[in-house]
Motif scaffolding. Structure first.
Motif, mmCIF file in Angstrom:
data_model
loop_
_atom_site.group_PDB
_atom_site.id
_atom_site.type_symbol
_atom_site.label_atom_id
_atom_site.label_comp_id
_atom_site.label_asym_id
_atom_site.label_seq_id
_atom_site.Cartn_x
_atom_site.Cartn_y
_atom_site.Cartn_z
ATOM 1 N N VAL A 64 0.723 -1.097 0.493
ATOM 2 C CA VAL A 64 -0.183 0.091 0.187
ATOM 3 C C VAL A 64 0.666 1.227 -0.404
ATOM 4 C CG1 VAL A 64 -1.603 1.207 1.211
ATOM 5 C CG2 VAL A 64 -2.410 -0.799 1.130
ATOM 6 N N ASP A 65 2.007 1.484 1.180
ATOM 7 C CA ASP A 65 3.234 2.654 0.657
ATOM 8 C C ASP A 65 3.611 3.063 -0.471
ATOM 9 O OD1 ASP A 65 4.134 4.448 2.295
ATOM 10 O OD2 ASP A 65 5.672 3.066 2.280
ATOM 11 N N VAL A 66 3.794 1.536 -1.028
ATOM 12 C CA VAL A 66 4.682 1.689 -2.682
ATOM 13 C C VAL A 66 3.603 2.707 -3.035
ATOM 14 C CG1 VAL A 66 5.675 0.649 -4.315
ATOM 15 C CG2 VAL A 66 6.737 -0.309 -2.016
ATOM 16 N N LYS A 67 2.465 1.383 -3.420
ATOM 17 C CA LYS A 67 1.421 2.591 -4.628
ATOM 18 C C LYS A 67 1.124 4.011 -4.090
ATOM 19 C CE LYS A 67 -1.180 -1.855 -5.349
ATOM 20 N NZ LYS A 67 -2.243 -2.619 -4.904
ATOM 21 N N GLY A 68 1.502 4.068 -2.969
ATOM 22 C CA GLY A 68 0.613 5.140 -2.724
ATOM 23 C C GLY A 68 2.391 6.532 -3.921
ATOM 24 N N LYS A 69 3.527 6.085 -3.063
ATOM 25 C CA LYS A 69 4.216 7.057 -3.473
ATOM 26 C C LYS A 69 4.759 6.428 -4.763
ATOM 27 C CE LYS A 69 6.664 6.068 0.731
ATOM 28 N NZ LYS A 69 7.641 5.829 1.819
ATOM 29 N N VAL A 70 3.853 5.819 -5.526
ATOM 30 C CA VAL A 70 4.301 5.703 -7.323
ATOM 31 C C VAL A 70 3.195 6.428 -7.604
ATOM 32 C CG1 VAL A 70 3.198 4.473 -8.650
ATOM 33 C CG2 VAL A 70 5.020 2.930 -7.188
ATOM 34 N N LYS A 71 2.114 6.631 -7.249
ATOM 35 C CA LYS A 71 0.734 7.542 -7.426
ATOM 36 C C LYS A 71 1.818 8.959 -7.120
ATOM 37 C CE LYS A 71 -3.366 4.788 -6.652
ATOM 38 N NZ LYS A 71 -4.705 4.724 -6.055
ATOM 39 N N ALA A 72 2.383 8.911 -6.144
ATOM 40 C CA ALA A 72 2.630 10.899 -5.880
ATOM 41 C C ALA A 72 3.966 10.884 -6.476
ATOM 42 C CB ALA A 72 3.382 10.342 -4.724
ATOM 43 N N VAL A 73 4.753 10.593 -7.162
ATOM 44 C CA VAL A 73 5.793 10.048 -8.032
ATOM 45 C C VAL A 73 5.614 10.351 -9.987
ATOM 46 C CG1 VAL A 73 7.963 9.306 -9.576
ATOM 47 C CG2 VAL A 73 7.561 9.847 -6.429
ATOM 48 N N ASP A 74 3.850 10.419 -10.345
ATOM 49 C CA ASP A 74 3.907 9.579 -11.495
ATOM 50 C C ASP A 74 3.413 10.950 -12.163
ATOM 51 O OD1 ASP A 74 3.456 7.092 -11.587
ATOM 52 O OD2 ASP A 74 1.832 7.001 -11.703
ATOM 53 N N PRO A 75 2.715 12.417 -11.397
ATOM 54 C CA PRO A 75 2.671 13.346 -12.284
ATOM 55 C C PRO A 75 4.734 14.147 -12.012
ATOM 56 C CG PRO A 75 0.895 13.634 -10.779
ATOM 57 C CD PRO A 75 2.090 12.750 -10.249
ATOM 58 N N LEU A 76 5.438 13.633 -11.419
ATOM 59 C CA LEU A 76 6.728 14.207 -11.074
ATOM 60 C C LEU A 76 7.236 13.846 -12.759
ATOM 61 C CD1 LEU A 76 8.823 15.708 -10.143
ATOM 62 C CD2 LEU A 76 9.901 14.119 -8.613
ATOM 63 N N ILE A 77 6.992 12.257 -12.699
ATOM 64 C CA ILE A 77 7.985 11.878 -14.226
ATOM 65 C C ILE A 77 7.126 12.345 -15.230
ATOM 66 C CG2 ILE A 77 7.764 9.326 -15.129
ATOM 67 C CD1 ILE A 77 7.944 8.106 -12.572
ATOM 68 N N GLU A 78 5.440 12.642 -15.345
ATOM 69 C CA GLU A 78 4.600 13.297 -16.650
ATOM 70 C C GLU A 78 5.975 14.516 -16.454
ATOM 71 O OE1 GLU A 78 1.127 13.306 -15.918
ATOM 72 O OE2 GLU A 78 1.603 10.837 -15.707
ATOM 73 N N SER A 79 6.395 15.441 -16.059
ATOM 74 C CA SER A 79 6.614 16.776 -15.671
ATOM 75 C C SER A 79 8.119 17.065 -16.077
ATOM 76 C CB SER A 79 6.392 17.481 -14.639
ATOM 77 O OG SER A 79 4.726 17.438 -14.511
ATOM 78 N N VAL A 80 8.417 15.474 -16.040
ATOM 79 C CA VAL A 80 9.957 15.202 -16.377
ATOM 80 C C VAL A 80 10.329 15.222 -17.959
ATOM 81 C CG1 VAL A 80 11.816 14.084 -15.975
ATOM 82 C CG2 VAL A 80 11.160 15.382 -13.996
ATOM 83 N N HIS A 81 9.333 13.660 -17.973
ATOM 84 C CA HIS A 81 8.865 13.792 -19.916
ATOM 85 C C HIS A 81 8.076 14.804 -20.791
ATOM 86 C CE1 HIS A 81 8.031 11.587 -23.286
ATOM 87 N NE2 HIS A 81 7.099 11.781 -23.596
ATOM 88 N N ASP A 82 7.611 15.773 -19.700
ATOM 89 C CA ASP A 82 7.383 16.992 -20.854
ATOM 90 C C ASP A 82 9.023 17.780 -21.047
ATOM 91 O OD1 ASP A 82 4.855 15.636 -21.007
ATOM 92 O OD2 ASP A 82 3.971 17.060 -19.199
ATOM 93 N N VAL A 83 9.249 18.217 -19.777
ATOM 94 C CA VAL A 83 10.468 18.941 -19.807
ATOM 95 C C VAL A 83 11.534 18.604 -21.011
ATOM 96 C CG1 VAL A 83 12.092 20.238 -18.845
ATOM 97 C CG2 VAL A 83 10.397 20.043 -17.518
ATOM 98 N N GLY A 84 11.648 17.432 -20.723
ATOM 99 C CA GLY A 84 12.528 16.285 -21.712
ATOM 100 C C GLY A 84 11.815 16.764 -23.354
ATOM 101 N N GLU A 85 10.356 17.100 -23.699
ATOM 102 C CA GLU A 85 10.173 17.260 -24.652
ATOM 103 C C GLU A 85 10.409 18.841 -25.663
ATOM 104 O OE1 GLU A 85 6.248 16.178 -24.831
ATOM 105 O OE2 GLU A 85 6.315 13.828 -25.282
#
Length: 120
Positions: A64-85
């Motif tokens: 449960v803890d890992v799932k919550g942390k993954v959900k919290a990190v997902d927007p950050l990863i998407e932002s990094v992807h957008d910055v890369g583009e």
């Protein structure tokens, strides 16, 4: 002769009963040891069951803890992807601009021949 036969049969029966009693005593000892072994095995299994339940509970909490942390990190990863583009687009634009500006330039000097210089 009938008396001897009865006496032999009585002795044989007595010997048979004695061996049967000895065998039953050994069986009783074996059954007592088996009962003790089963009791010990039940205690061990109960202890392992409690530990396994605790381990499963801990694993569920970690999941449960890992799932919550993954959900919290997902927007950050998407932002990094957008910055890369965006960086890739800027780099492509700079390369195109540089390629357009790299045509040979003519510099006129006092000499009669013009010199061409290619700027990078």
């Amino acid at each position: 002769m009938l008396e001897w036969s009865a006496a032999i049969a009585a002795v044989a029966f007595t010997i048979l009963v004695v061996f049967l009693i000895m065998t039953l005593r050994k069986v009783m000892v074996t059954l007592a040891e088996t009962k003790k072994t089963l009791s010990d095995a039940r205690s061990a299994v109960n202890g392992l069951t409690e530990e396994a339940e605790e381990l499963i509970h801990t694993a569920n909490q970690i999941s449960v803890d890992v799932k919550g942390k993954v959900k919290a990190v997902d927007p950050l990863i998407e932002s990094v992807h957008d910055v890369g583009e965006v960086i890739q687009n800027v780099t492509s634009s700079v390369k195109r601009a540089t390629a357009q500006n790299s045509k040979p330039k003519t510099i006129h000097m006092q000499e009669s021949k013009p010199v061409q210089i290619k700027l990078k």
